[in-house]
Design a protein around this motif. Sequence first.
Motif, PDB file in Angstrom:
ATOM      1  N   GLY A  43      11.692  16.987  -4.473  1.00 26.90           N
ATOM      2  CA  GLY A  43      11.541  15.745  -3.700  1.00 26.90           C
ATOM      3  C   GLY A  43      11.189  15.974  -2.256  1.00 26.90           C
ATOM      4  N   ASN A  44      11.736  17.043  -1.686  1.00 24.62           N
ATOM      5  CA  ASN A  44      11.467  17.305  -0.271  1.00 24.62           C
ATOM      6  C   ASN A  44      10.002  17.671  -0.037  1.00 24.62           C
ATOM      7  OD1 ASN A  44      14.085  16.869   0.837  1.00 24.62           O
ATOM      8  ND2 ASN A  44      14.739  18.732  -0.215  1.00 24.62           N
ATOM      9  N   LEU A  45       9.450  18.489  -0.945  1.00 25.68           N
ATOM     10  CA  LEU A  45       8.030  18.859  -0.801  1.00 25.68           C
ATOM     11  C   LEU A  45       7.145  17.621  -0.982  1.00 25.68           C
ATOM     12  CD1 LEU A  45       5.908  21.124  -0.428  1.00 25.68           C
ATOM     13  CD2 LEU A  45       5.750  21.204  -2.908  1.00 25.68           C
ATOM     14  N   ILE A  46       7.506  16.795  -1.944  1.00 27.89           N
ATOM     15  CA  ILE A  46       6.721  15.580  -2.184  1.00 27.89           C
ATOM     16  C   ILE A  46       6.759  14.694  -0.939  1.00 27.89           C
ATOM     17  CG2 ILE A  46       6.567  13.469  -3.609  1.00 27.89           C
ATOM     18  CD1 ILE A  46       5.793  16.014  -5.136  1.00 27.89           C
ATOM     19  N   CYS A  47       7.942  14.566  -0.356  1.00 28.56           N
ATOM     20  CA  CYS A  47       8.100  13.745   0.846  1.00 28.56           C
ATOM     21  C   CYS A  47       7.248  14.327   1.979  1.00 28.56           C
ATOM     22  CB  CYS A  47       9.570  13.696   1.240  1.00 28.56           C
ATOM     23  SG  CYS A  47       9.854  12.712   2.709  1.00 28.56           S
ATOM     24  N   PHE A  48       7.294  15.648   2.109  1.00 29.75           N
ATOM     25  CA  PHE A  48       6.532  16.329   3.166  1.00 29.75           C
ATOM     26  C   PHE A  48       5.037  16.055   2.993  1.00 29.75           C
ATOM     27  CE2 PHE A  48       4.562  20.037   5.170  1.00 29.75           C
ATOM     28  CZ  PHE A  48       5.260  20.102   6.366  1.00 29.75           C
ATOM     29  N   ILE A  49       4.570  16.196   1.772  1.00 30.06           N
ATOM     30  CA  ILE A  49       3.138  15.979   1.507  1.00 30.06           C
ATOM     31  C   ILE A  49       2.773  14.508   1.737  1.00 30.06           C
ATOM     32  CG2 ILE A  49       1.352  16.008  -0.300  1.00 30.06           C
ATOM     33  CD1 ILE A  49       2.846  18.486  -1.466  1.00 30.06           C
ATOM     34  N   LEU A  50       3.648  13.620   1.273  1.00 29.12           N
ATOM     35  CA  LEU A  50       3.373  12.188   1.437  1.00 29.12           C
ATOM     36  C   LEU A  50       3.333  11.796   2.910  1.00 29.12           C
ATOM     37  CD1 LEU A  50       5.474  10.527  -1.397  1.00 29.12           C
ATOM     38  CD2 LEU A  50       3.016  10.468  -1.143  1.00 29.12           C
ATOM     39  N   LEU A  51       4.324  12.285   3.661  1.00 30.71           N
ATOM     40  CA  LEU A  51       4.355  11.964   5.093  1.00 30.71           C
ATOM     41  C   LEU A  51       3.116  12.501   5.779  1.00 30.71           C
ATOM     42  CD1 LEU A  51       7.887  12.412   6.679  1.00 30.71           C
ATOM     43  CD2 LEU A  51       6.530  10.366   6.451  1.00 30.71           C
ATOM     44  N   GLN A  52       2.761  13.729   5.421  1.00 28.38           N
ATOM     45  CA  GLN A  52       1.601  14.383   6.020  1.00 28.38           C
ATOM     46  C   GLN A  52       0.313  13.607   5.700  1.00 28.38           C
ATOM     47  OE1 GLN A  52       1.362  18.753   5.820  1.00 28.38           O
ATOM     48  NE2 GLN A  52      -0.442  18.362   4.609  1.00 28.38           N
ATOM     49  N   THR A  53       0.248  13.120   4.480  1.00 32.51           N
ATOM     50  CA  THR A  53      -0.937  12.367   4.064  1.00 32.51           C
ATOM     51  C   THR A  53      -0.951  10.989   4.717  1.00 32.51           C
ATOM     52  OG1 THR A  53      -0.670  13.432   1.938  1.00 32.51           O
ATOM     53  CG2 THR A  53      -2.244  11.623   2.028  1.00 32.51           C
ATOM     54  N   MET A  95       1.602   6.432  -6.707  1.00 32.09           N
ATOM     55  CA  MET A  95       0.434   7.090  -7.296  1.00 32.09           C
ATOM     56  C   MET A  95       0.511   8.609  -7.089  1.00 32.09           C
ATOM     57  SD  MET A  95      -3.490   6.209  -6.341  1.00 32.09           S
ATOM     58  CE  MET A  95      -3.393   7.123  -4.821  1.00 32.09           C
ATOM     59  N   LEU A  96       0.812   9.010  -5.850  1.00 34.25           N
ATOM     60  CA  LEU A  96       0.860  10.455  -5.585  1.00 34.25           C
ATOM     61  C   LEU A  96       2.016  11.122  -6.312  1.00 34.25           C
ATOM     62  CD1 LEU A  96      -0.138  10.684  -1.790  1.00 34.25           C
ATOM     63  CD2 LEU A  96      -1.504  11.248  -3.782  1.00 34.25           C
ATOM     64  N   GLN A  97       3.146  10.409  -6.376  1.00 33.27           N
ATOM     65  CA  GLN A  97       4.286  10.989  -7.088  1.00 33.27           C
ATOM     66  C   GLN A  97       3.963  11.155  -8.572  1.00 33.27           C
ATOM     67  OE1 GLN A  97       7.748   8.701  -6.089  1.00 33.27           O
ATOM     68  NE2 GLN A  97       7.747   9.436  -3.984  1.00 33.27           N
ATOM     69  N   SER A  98       3.274  10.181  -9.092  1.00 33.41           N
ATOM     70  CA  SER A  98       2.889  10.281 -10.496  1.00 33.41           C
ATOM     71  C   SER A  98       1.923  11.450 -10.695  1.00 33.41           C
ATOM     72  CB  SER A  98       2.260   8.949 -10.917  1.00 33.41           C
ATOM     73  OG  SER A  98       1.518   9.112 -12.069  1.00 33.41           O
ATOM     74  N   ALA A  99       0.980  11.603  -9.764  1.00 34.48           N
ATOM     75  CA  ALA A  99       0.027  12.718  -9.851  1.00 34.48           C
ATOM     76  C   ALA A  99       0.750  14.054  -9.780  1.00 34.48           C
ATOM     77  CB  ALA A  99      -0.998  12.604  -8.733  1.00 34.48           C
ATOM     78  N   PHE A 100       1.722  14.144  -8.861  1.00 37.42           N
ATOM     79  CA  PHE A 100       2.463  15.404  -8.728  1.00 37.42           C
ATOM     80  C   PHE A 100       3.368  15.637  -9.935  1.00 37.42           C
ATOM     81  CE2 PHE A 100       1.174  15.438  -4.306  1.00 37.42           C
ATOM     82  CZ  PHE A 100       0.955  16.781  -4.112  1.00 37.42           C
ATOM     83  N   TYR A 101       3.855  14.556 -10.519  1.00 43.76           N
ATOM     84  CA  TYR A 101       4.721  14.696 -11.677  1.00 43.76           C
ATOM     85  C   TYR A 101       3.949  15.325 -12.838  1.00 43.76           C
ATOM     86  CZ  TYR A 101       8.343  13.475 -15.030  1.00 43.76           C
ATOM     87  OH  TYR A 101       9.333  13.533 -15.972  1.00 43.76           O
ATOM     88  N   HIS A 102       2.691  14.924 -12.980  1.00 44.13           N
ATOM     89  CA  HIS A 102       1.894  15.415 -14.097  1.00 44.13           C
ATOM     90  C   HIS A 102       1.147  16.706 -13.787  1.00 44.13           C
ATOM     91  CE1 HIS A 102       2.421  11.119 -15.277  1.00 44.13           C
ATOM     92  NE2 HIS A 102       2.735  11.728 -16.391  1.00 44.13           N
ATOM     93  N   ASP A 103       0.604  16.805 -12.581  1.00 44.28           N
ATOM     94  CA  ASP A 103      -0.248  17.962 -12.273  1.00 44.28           C
ATOM     95  C   ASP A 103       0.218  18.732 -11.043  1.00 44.28           C
ATOM     96  OD1 ASP A 103      -2.127  17.208 -14.335  1.00 44.28           O
ATOM     97  OD2 ASP A 103      -2.709  15.568 -13.001  1.00 44.28           O
ATOM     98  N   ILE A 156       0.842  -1.212   0.000  1.00 43.05           N
ATOM     99  CA  ILE A 156       0.000   0.000   0.000  1.00 43.05           C
ATOM    100  C   ILE A 156       0.870   1.253   0.000  1.00 43.05           C
ATOM    101  CG2 ILE A 156      -1.628   1.349   1.410  1.00 43.05           C
ATOM    102  CD1 ILE A 156      -3.039  -1.280   2.087  1.00 43.05           C
ATOM    103  N   ILE A 157       1.906   1.240   0.828  1.00 49.96           N
ATOM    104  CA  ILE A 157       2.798   2.410   0.883  1.00 49.96           C
ATOM    105  C   ILE A 157       3.430   2.662  -0.488  1.00 49.96           C
ATOM    106  CG2 ILE A 157       5.007   3.254   1.806  1.00 49.96           C
ATOM    107  CD1 ILE A 157       4.205   2.068   4.461  1.00 49.96           C
ATOM    108  N   ILE A 158       3.964   1.608  -1.064  1.00 47.92           N
ATOM    109  CA  ILE A 158       4.623   1.758  -2.371  1.00 47.92           C
ATOM    110  C   ILE A 158       3.612   2.242  -3.411  1.00 47.92           C
ATOM    111  CG2 ILE A 158       5.781   0.492  -4.244  1.00 47.92           C
ATOM    112  CD1 ILE A 158       7.057  -1.245  -1.958  1.00 47.92           C
ATOM    113  N   PHE A 159       2.410   1.677  -3.341  1.00 42.36           N
ATOM    114  CA  PHE A 159       1.380   2.062  -4.309  1.00 42.36           C
ATOM    115  C   PHE A 159       0.980   3.531  -4.122  1.00 42.36           C
ATOM    116  CE2 PHE A 159      -3.165   2.552  -5.326  1.00 42.36           C
ATOM    117  CZ  PHE A 159      -3.108   2.309  -6.694  1.00 42.36           C
ATOM    118  N   ILE A 160       0.680   3.915  -2.868  1.00 45.13           N
ATOM    119  CA  ILE A 160       0.237   5.304  -2.622  1.00 45.13           C
ATOM    120  C   ILE A 160       1.345   6.286  -3.002  1.00 45.13           C
ATOM    121  CG2 ILE A 160      -0.485   6.983  -0.857  1.00 45.13           C
ATOM    122  CD1 ILE A 160      -1.974   4.756   0.541  1.00 45.13           C
TER     123      ILE A 160
END
Lengths: 282, 322, 231
Positions: free
Chosen positions: A67-77, A34-42, A27-31
């Motif tokens: 990467g740091n912002l993505i990590c921050f958002i992912l951790l927060q989520t 998925m979120l990284q892909s979403a952020f990559y595109h939009d 689930i972690i790898i998938f989420i």
Amino acid sequence: MSSFKNIYINEWIKTMKRPRSYIGFAIIIFICGMLQSAFYHDGKEILSFVTQSLENSFDINGTILNGNLICFILLQTLIVQLPLLVAFVTGDMVSGETSSGTIRFLLTRPASRTKIIIAKWLAGLTYTFFLLIVLGVMALFVARGVFGNGDLMALNSEGLTIVPADDLGWRWFYALCIAFLSLSVVATLSLFFSCILDNSITPIVTVMAIIIIFTIIGMFDIPSFDVIKPFLFTTHMISWKSLFEDPIPFADIRFSCIVLGVHLVVLLGLSLYFFNKKDISS
Amino acid sequence: MHELQSVFLYLAPDLFYSMPGAIRLHHVSKSFGNFEAVKNLSFQVDEGDIYGFLGPNGSGKSTSLRMMMGLIKPSSGEIYFGNQSLLKHRSEIMNQIGCMIEKPDFYNYLSAIDNLKLFERYHGLKYTKKQYDALLEKVGLLGREKDKVKTFSHGMKQRLGLAQVLLHNPAIIILDEPNTGLDPQGILDLRNLMLQLNKEEGKTILFSSHILSEVQEICDSMVVINRGEKVVEGKVSELLSEELLHVRVEAIDHNALKQAISLSSWKEKWSSTEESLLVFSLNKKEIPALVNFLHNHSVEVLRIDYKNPLEEYFLKITQHSS
Amino acid sequence: MKFVSVLFLLLSSVLLHAQDAKSLLRNVNKKFLAVNDYKAAVFMKFNIPGVKIKNMNGQVMYKRPNKFRVKANGIFFLPKQNPMQNMSQILMDTNAYTAVFSGNEVVQGMACAVVNLVPLQSNNEIILGRFWIDSKSALVLKSQITTKNNGTIETENRFGALGKYALPDRMLITVEVAKIKVPKMLAADLNKKSTDKSTATNTREKGTIELLLSDYKLNQKLSDAEFVETQ
């Protein structure tokens, strides 16, 4: 007599040989993917929701979407979802054995119940640790690989804090330590319910319900909730974010760690008390 | 018997504890809320015995065995293994006991060998492949050790259960209804294994059952409990002797039977009436004489059978519980 | 007669002032013209409501007529209508506006002429430019640019040795900022009690960016490639 090391090894083997233990990692790898892909595109559109009011007045220079912002958002989520994954495994550690009957074999070994519970608890924490490591690797290192390194635009309800990239390493380290402490409380809470309940699903559902209710209480600024909020562990689970504030509210972080630590000790103590008293009549 | 033990324990506790006795329950009771599952139960299993623990379903056997294994804490009373109190020396005692309580539940997601390796570690042992092979051969699982337990039949799980019982070479073996779910060959194998372990390796075996014949066949001593209370305890040979049997007679003409008996010396041996049956207390040798008497008095006998009183009692409580 | 004399005096005063404003701006522009490009070190201090950002070192580059870049490691904010870039552009495009002298004021202890610039085209983003010019040194000590979309940007310049090229040592830029409001659910701050009790969503606050400039290198023939942002 069983050495504690052997009991722990057994608990770890049991944890890692169960297919359900890998659902959390998947689930972690998938989420994350998925979120990284979403952020990559939009990502830019998503971010403009936050930066819109600033962009009217300022040109924002530098790469916000890194990467740091993505990590921050992912951790927060994921800090809200991760406890559910932890509970999914640790909530079953004792009750699963009770419902399947293996507890009869387990408790007729030359090992005290205290040792068994502590070994189970440590195996649960080890699992939690690896879950967090996978999250850290996926959220930070993979994201840095894809989006690059850069200053972190940390988001909090008071606004934004820009943390320089070279000042982030130690913050991530301690953030993961606090996140580990928070998730350890969840693991211990699950273990506690696992000790007092006999079927394998109820402890997991109970922990999930507690987390959801406490999180909802924390979300709303209602005066009557303010009295209890400081004592809810969910309130302090997000305190890792304070490491990305300026100045860092060390006193608040310390208080959060103490509250989480007290929860951990009390819940482990209760688990030991109830498990040692428990009659295995299933 | 336990009154004598109590006096002994009170007067000379040191001597009492040094008495031979692999397992000793001393005034053990267990209540779950208002329900008293086990009431003041005392009995002793001697070293080297195969001991039957008999009772109908729901009589408190499993609760008692669970208390012996430390799974359930007694509300009162004490349990001793040798000289050691279970309460104080649980871990040391557990290293000396192999047990299988109720059905053999294993970690289904692990193979048989992985399950055994868990137990090996719990007991701090280091088994070689050769030792494992010998153990698996003993219980008839050699060649299936790498299969996941979830693929095993109940009988195979029972065999694996026995493997884990024997893994650490315990001096005492406790088995809770071990024959349940086994096919006839499995029951025979288990019986032979128990006898072998007892005779060749000197292991003390306590096993519970709700079938008297199982106990009768291999046990030296036994205790019968019902509704949590001890009914009787002693040597099987004494308890199931053929000295005094309950002989039941049924005739085509019940009144003619009654009349013939009433007018004879057999009246003294007539103990009770059960519907159309007259019950006599006789020893085995008197039965042909009774048959002869009835024949001579032209009483047409429809059925004649006999039972040991304990067997009869046990049958009654078993039927009642079922 | 009296009325005519007063009108004449007024008109001639306005014409005179308009003439003064233009000549003043010409003097200012002369200084700008002396520099084709420059590079300088910059130390940026930010004080933006709702944004905490550390002081930062960087490099400023300019090339006439409209190339401008601030190079620094990391994220930083510069006003949308950047006065460093825009001031010379606005002032030098003399056909795009009407300059009106609107009095004298003291800025930084210096008597300054206040010149208003009104764009001639209605589609211009800038609505009004107001410049405080030290007539002796022909330096813009203060400016205020009101834009259609981004509010008012105020700039105070301090000049040092390179004042002769109209290049400041320090710029204090004041910008109107719409208040950032991050929903608590988005910020996920369960451990924070909201300190902001205001309900208004479109309140604007003032933020400042202070730029300390040094190590100017003038007319280095900077290539256009240096102004290309690389991600």
